[in-house]
Design an enzyme around this catalytic site. Structure first.
Site, PDB file in Angstrom:
ATOM      1  N   ASP A 230       0.769  -1.106  -0.048  1.00 50.53           N
ATOM      2  CA  ASP A 230      -0.098   0.141   0.036  1.00 50.53           C
ATOM      3  C   ASP A 230       0.933   1.323   0.121  1.00 50.53           C
ATOM      4  OD1 ASP A 230      -2.087   2.114   0.886  1.00 50.53           O
ATOM      5  OD2 ASP A 230      -3.565   0.135   0.911  1.00 50.53           O
ATOM      6  N   HIS A 253       1.874   1.977  -3.425  1.00 47.85           N
ATOM      7  CA  HIS A 253       1.121   2.950  -3.797  1.00 47.85           C
ATOM      8  C   HIS A 253       1.384   4.326  -3.922  1.00 47.85           C
ATOM      9  CE1 HIS A 253      -2.765   0.033  -3.126  1.00 47.85           C
ATOM     10  NE2 HIS A 253      -1.634  -0.221  -3.721  1.00 47.85           N
TER      11      HIS A 253
END
Ligand SMILES: *[C@@H]1O[C@H](CO)[C@@H](O)[C@H](O)[C@H]1NC(C)=O
Ligand SMILES: *[C@@H]1O[C@H](CO)[C@@H](O)[C@H](O)[C@H]1NC(C)=O
Length: 404
Positions: A230, A253
């Site tokens: 993430d 991310h």
């Protein structure tokens, strides 16, 4: 009751005082409290008992976890402490004499029923240093039980390390691998410096944010390598003064401010400075995301992102004030979060999609600046920029061309 004084005597006898450079340092060795460090026996209780002794001692205290693997369930290392400084030492104390980099490992139990909140929680401590070590959350067994990527009311899995209500904290040379949820979370931390962190988890592990920051002030993160499933670093609501420098981010991310504006009562995010970061193969470079239907008004202001290198990044620069991941959004609301004084300077490299710059504001963004942007598309053709309610000031070289 009658046994109390005896127990106290034993505890006092176990505290060792050493003299280094004049100042006495008290060392609390977890092995003296029954910790085995053999990777098999459960060391939860010995570690918590050793913490009580370390925290309760006055002066400069070191809680020593000598090289070994400490297998533990959830632990709470809480203050307030009598110790003026407290070092949680997982690193071999004399590193110069040892090229082998031996250090302690904390290994998490995989039985989820044992966890009510997070795994390792440091709280209400002033003057704590966490030095070295490997934090292994053993998350792979838990990831299939994480429904958060597709359910809003999901049960949140344990974060590996949380600092809550801490003041004057240093975290140095710590390695975190495979958390069940976030690697590290800060909640109401005041003045925390984190350097030399190594953070890694599989790119498809859910919600394994590297460092998540909330309601904190005076946070510095330098010289880190973060590759995870993430965000590398996520700066949530209520933060003031977050400095990030010399970080390698990817896979993952990217770096994000947000998501903001999801819950009632959220605080502003102010004074964020991110510089000298390399993003490799990430979904985003820097992203500011706010929910489009926010119950409380707040602001995100005074942010500078500079000297960033993008290597094959999908969305290098992105402001998205219509963030809405769970349902089909009608986009009929305007986010209650206002953006002001946001600067992007010297952002270079390559993108894997043609839209290299996306500025999607709700209430028109104020004081947006883009200076010296050079982002090339890896495929055929050039890159472009997209804007909604965003009038930016453009300085220096611009590729893609500014949106009109
Ligand atoms: C701090 O020291 C006082 C006095 O010795 C003692 O009563 C107290 O329990 C100590 N605090 C902790 C957290 O152990
Ligand atoms: C742009 O801002 C205006 C004024 O706040 C608002 O009414 C409008 O809905 C916004 N447009 C978009 C696309 O969000």
């Amino acid at each position: 009751m009658a046994r109390r004084p005896l127990l106290l005597l034993v505890v006092v006898a176990l505290l060792r005082s050493t003299s280094a450079g004049g100042a006495a340092t008290i060392t609390v060795d977890v092995k003296d409290y029954g910790a085995k460090g053999n990777g098999v026996d459960d060391d939860t209780k010995p570690l918590m008992t050793a913490w009580k002794a370390a925290c309760g001692s006055a002066g400069a205290v070191t809680m020593l976890l000598s090289p070994g693997t400490y297998y533990i369930g959830p632990v709470q290392f809480h203050g307030p402490c009598n110790a003026s400084t407290l070092t949680f030492q997982l690193q071999a104390s004399d590193r110069s004499s040892c090229a082998c980099a031996v250090q302690g490992t904390l290994k998490a139990d995989t039985d989820l029923s044992r966890f009510r909140n997070d795994w390792i929680e440091f709280g209400w401590v002033t003057g704590l240093t966490v030095a070295g070590g490997v934090i292994d959350g053993q998350g792979a067994a838990a990831w299939p039980f994480n429904e958060c990527p597709f359910r809003k009311d999901c049960k949140v899995l344990p974060t590996s390390v949380r600092f809550v209500n801490s003041r004057n904290t240093a975290v140095r040379d710590v390695t975190s691998v495979n958390p069940k949820f976030f690697h590290i979370a800060l909640l109401q931390a005041k003045n925390i410096r984190m350097s030399g962190l190594r953070i890694s988890a599989s790119p498809d592990s859910p919600n394994t944010d590297g460092i998540h920051i909330e309601r904190s002030a005076g946070v510095s993160i330098t010289d880190a390598r973060i590759g995870t499933g993430d965000d590398c670093i996520s700066i949530g609501q209520g933060n003031d003064g977050v400095d990030v420098a010399r970080v390698r981010c990817g896979p993952g991310h990217g770096m994000s401010v947000g998501s903001l504006g999801r819950y009632a009562g959220e605080g502003d995010v102010t004074r964020v400075h991110v510089r000298d970061v390399v993003f490799t193969g990430t979904d985003n470079g820097v992203r500011i995301k706010t929910w489009e239907n926010s119950p409380t008004k707040s602001s995100a202001a005074h942010m500078l992102f500079e000297n960033l290198l993008m290597e094959d990044v999908r969305n290098p620069i992105i402001i998205d004030q219509k963030y809405c991941p769970y349902y089909n959004c009608e986009h009929k609301y305007v986010s209650g979060v206002t953006l002001e004084d946001i600067q992007f300077k010297n952002i270079k490299g390559t993108t894997t999609t043609p839209v290299a710059v996306m500025l999607r504001c709700g209430v028109p963004c104020q004081g947006l600046v883009l200076q010296d942007v050079d982002l090339k598309y890896m495929g055929q053709g050039g890159t472009s920029a997209k804007c909604e309610n965003a009038t930016a000031k453009y300085v220096g070289y611009q590729f893609p061309k500014p949106c009109t």
